[in-house]
Enzyme design. Structure first.
Site, PDB file in Angstrom:
ATOM      1  N   ASP A 114       9.010   8.877 -10.648  1.00 31.92           N
ATOM      2  CA  ASP A 114       9.548   7.616 -10.137  1.00 31.92           C
ATOM      3  C   ASP A 114      11.052   7.455 -10.385  1.00 31.92           C
ATOM      4  OD1 ASP A 114       9.317   5.194  -8.813  1.00 31.92           O
ATOM      5  OD2 ASP A 114       8.877   4.074 -10.641  1.00 31.92           O
ATOM      6  N   CYS A 128     -10.171   3.046   4.328  1.00 30.49           N
ATOM      7  CA  CYS A 128     -10.050   1.581   4.319  1.00 30.49           C
ATOM      8  C   CYS A 128     -10.972   0.924   5.337  1.00 30.49           C
ATOM      9  CB  CYS A 128      -8.609   1.162   4.593  1.00 30.49           C
ATOM     10  SG  CYS A 128      -7.469   1.491   3.228  1.00 30.49           S
ATOM     11  N   CYS A 151     -11.699  -3.080   6.376  1.00 33.89           N
ATOM     12  CA  CYS A 151     -11.360  -3.975   5.267  1.00 33.89           C
ATOM     13  C   CYS A 151      -9.913  -4.436   5.366  1.00 33.89           C
ATOM     14  CB  CYS A 151     -11.591  -3.261   3.941  1.00 33.89           C
ATOM     15  SG  CYS A 151     -11.140  -4.240   2.488  1.00 33.89           S
ATOM     16  N   CYS A 186      -6.701  -6.668   1.037  1.00 29.02           N
ATOM     17  CA  CYS A 186      -5.361  -6.635   0.442  1.00 29.02           C
ATOM     18  C   CYS A 186      -4.350  -7.374   1.301  1.00 29.02           C
ATOM     19  CB  CYS A 186      -4.913  -5.194   0.209  1.00 29.02           C
ATOM     20  SG  CYS A 186      -4.748  -4.198   1.705  1.00 29.02           S
ATOM     21  N   CYS A 242      -2.419 -11.449  -0.029  1.00 27.07           N
ATOM     22  CA  CYS A 242      -0.988 -11.477  -0.330  1.00 27.07           C
ATOM     23  C   CYS A 242      -0.411 -12.887  -0.188  1.00 27.07           C
ATOM     24  CB  CYS A 242      -0.226 -10.519   0.584  1.00 27.07           C
ATOM     25  SG  CYS A 242       1.555 -10.498   0.280  1.00 27.07           S
ATOM     26  N   CYS A 289       7.815  -9.177  -0.879  1.00 33.63           N
ATOM     27  CA  CYS A 289       6.844  -8.788  -1.904  1.00 33.63           C
ATOM     28  C   CYS A 289       7.195  -9.402  -3.256  1.00 33.63           C
ATOM     29  CB  CYS A 289       6.807  -7.267  -2.006  1.00 33.63           C
ATOM     30  SG  CYS A 289       5.721  -6.647  -3.299  1.00 33.63           S
ATOM     31  N   CYS A 342       3.139  -8.178  -9.217  1.00 33.68           N
ATOM     32  CA  CYS A 342       1.992  -8.853  -8.595  1.00 33.68           C
ATOM     33  C   CYS A 342       0.911  -7.811  -8.343  1.00 33.68           C
ATOM     34  CB  CYS A 342       2.416  -9.506  -7.282  1.00 33.68           C
ATOM     35  SG  CYS A 342       1.071 -10.331  -6.392  1.00 33.68           S
ATOM     36  N   CYS A 375      -2.743  -7.621  -4.249  1.00 32.93           N
ATOM     37  CA  CYS A 375      -3.240  -6.709  -3.214  1.00 32.93           C
ATOM     38  C   CYS A 375      -3.988  -5.532  -3.828  1.00 32.93           C
ATOM     39  CB  CYS A 375      -2.097  -6.226  -2.321  1.00 32.93           C
ATOM     40  SG  CYS A 375      -0.848  -5.210  -3.139  1.00 32.93           S
ATOM     41  N   CYS A 430      -8.711  -4.673  -3.801  1.00 28.00           N
ATOM     42  CA  CYS A 430      -9.266  -3.455  -3.198  1.00 28.00           C
ATOM     43  C   CYS A 430     -10.697  -3.206  -3.673  1.00 28.00           C
ATOM     44  CB  CYS A 430      -8.379  -2.264  -3.521  1.00 28.00           C
ATOM     45  SG  CYS A 430      -8.965  -0.705  -2.805  1.00 28.00           S
TER      46      CYS A 430
END
Length: 379
Positions: A136, A190, A193, A196, A200, A216, A243, A246, A250
């Site tokens: 990262d 997914c 669905c 998520c 939000c 976001c 946050c 989302c 899941c």
């Protein structure tokens, strides 16, 4: 030779598990051009907000060979941080600040990079190949690589989803000049669905699989350096650092087990339920002491208290008005501005009194603007 490489990969994956990684897969050193094209489109639309570093070195970010032409394979690893507590539990307790579960732990950069380096050293000893380690902090498309390696797939919230670990994986990568057989890529599971997307608070998804960082809450509370835009303050609720909404929504999370979490990433449960009154009183020394060793410390006290002040304004707790008044004398214009807004939400009479008293002594333009636009009659 193929059997030897297979044995090497199996040994590599066993070693990765011993280092605390929940999963280890192999991706090719060349990503499909579509990955870079999607990134460039996202950047051209300005959806990265103030994260200007995302646009820097975009060619290197688009594919592993762009960053390191000699790379042949990418060892992509996931470390679980499945929460011990319900990330949504404080949604109905506005007197507490909500901190993303990954931040209630030791800084993952340190934990993941340490494990990656040890694994990479072992791999070099076994193969004699060259390696580069990333967590990262470099232009690497970790989620795209993880999907290409079969670690999971990028869900509609744009984060990686794993069948075994849900949405709770921290990613790291080892680039290597060794030629390894790639794992089968991940498949989108997914389906229909949209949990998520629905959950939000700020409608940060213009469409499934794409996030607008400017909307976001994670971006706003961590990366954004200025005042929280007024249009998102109410929607922030009591989110004060990141946050998980989302991610937590899941359905695949039901398979995630806290037993797979690296022991160095144990959740600091005292950080999961912090009263806003305590957080509003933090000075720099107290902030550093409370969040020592966590990712929160890197954001800095001023941005964190800014977030706590916005949460206080959303709390409906008039008892926090006194804390907001104290913050009107804060050295940081960012904090003073957030405190003004919060006070306007909690106590209109006190807001009007403080405005008459303080306005003539304020010199910062952003704070002066906050006194005007936060006035209750302007809401």
């Amino acid at each position: 030779m193929k059997r030897h490489k297979t044995n090497l990969v199996n040994a590599l994956k066993d070693r990765a598990k011993a280092e605390g990684f929940a999963d280890c897969r192999i991706a090719p050193g060349h990503l499909a051009p579509a990955a870079g094209e999607r990134l460039r489109q996202w950047l051209s639309e300005g959806r990265h907000g103030d994260m200007l570093w995302m646009a820097d070195r975009v060619d290197q970010r688009s594919s592993p060979v762009g960053l390191w032409p000699e790379v042949q394979s990418v060892i992509i690893l996931g470390m679980s941080y499945a929460p011990e507590t319900d990330p949504l539990a404080l949604a109905l307790q506005p007197e507490f600040g909500r901190i993303s579960v990954y931040a209630q732990r030791k800084d993952y950069h340190d934990v993941v990079k340490g494990a990656l380096k040890r694994l990479a050293q072992w791999f070099v000893h076994q193969t004699g190949s060259e390696v580069k380690v990333f967590v990262d902090t470099a232009p690497v498309l970790e989620k795209t690589l993880a999907e290409a390696a079969g670690l999971g797939w990028q869900g509609k919230h744009s984060n990686l989803v794993s069948r075994e670990h849900g949405s709770w994986l921290l990613l790291g990568a080892i680039y290597t000049t060794a030629e390894l057989e790639s794992d089968a890529p991940g498949r989108d599971r997914c389906g229909s669905c949209s949990a998520c997307q629905i959950v939000c608070p700020t409608d940060a998804f213009p469409e499934p699989y794409r996030v607008d960082a400017r909307r976001c809450i994670s971006y706003l509370t961590i990366e954004h350096k200025g005042p929280i835009p007024s249009e998102f303050r109410r929607a922030m609720g009591n989110h004060i650092y990141g946050c998980d909404d989302c991610l937590a929504a899941c359905p695949w999370n039901k398979f995630a087990e806290t037993a797979s979490v690296h022991k160095a990433l144990a959740q600091r449960l005292e950080l999961s339920e912090l009263p806003l009154a305590q957080l509003l009183a933090l000075d720099d020394i107290a902030f550093r002491a409370l969040f020592a060793g966590t990712p929160i410390k890197r954001t800095g006290r001023d941005r964190f208290v800014r977030n706590a002040a916005v949460a206080a304004g959303n709390s409906g707790d008039k008892g926090l008005a006194k804390s907001c008044v104290r913050l009107l004398d804060d050295a940081s214009p960012l904090v003073r501005g957030a405190a003004i807004w919060a006070l306007a939400q909690l106590d209109e009479n006190q807001f009007s009194l403080e405005k008459r008293t303080r306005l003539k002594f304020e010199s910062d333009e952003s704070v002066l603007l906050e006194w005007e636009v936060s006035a209750p009659t302007m809401r």
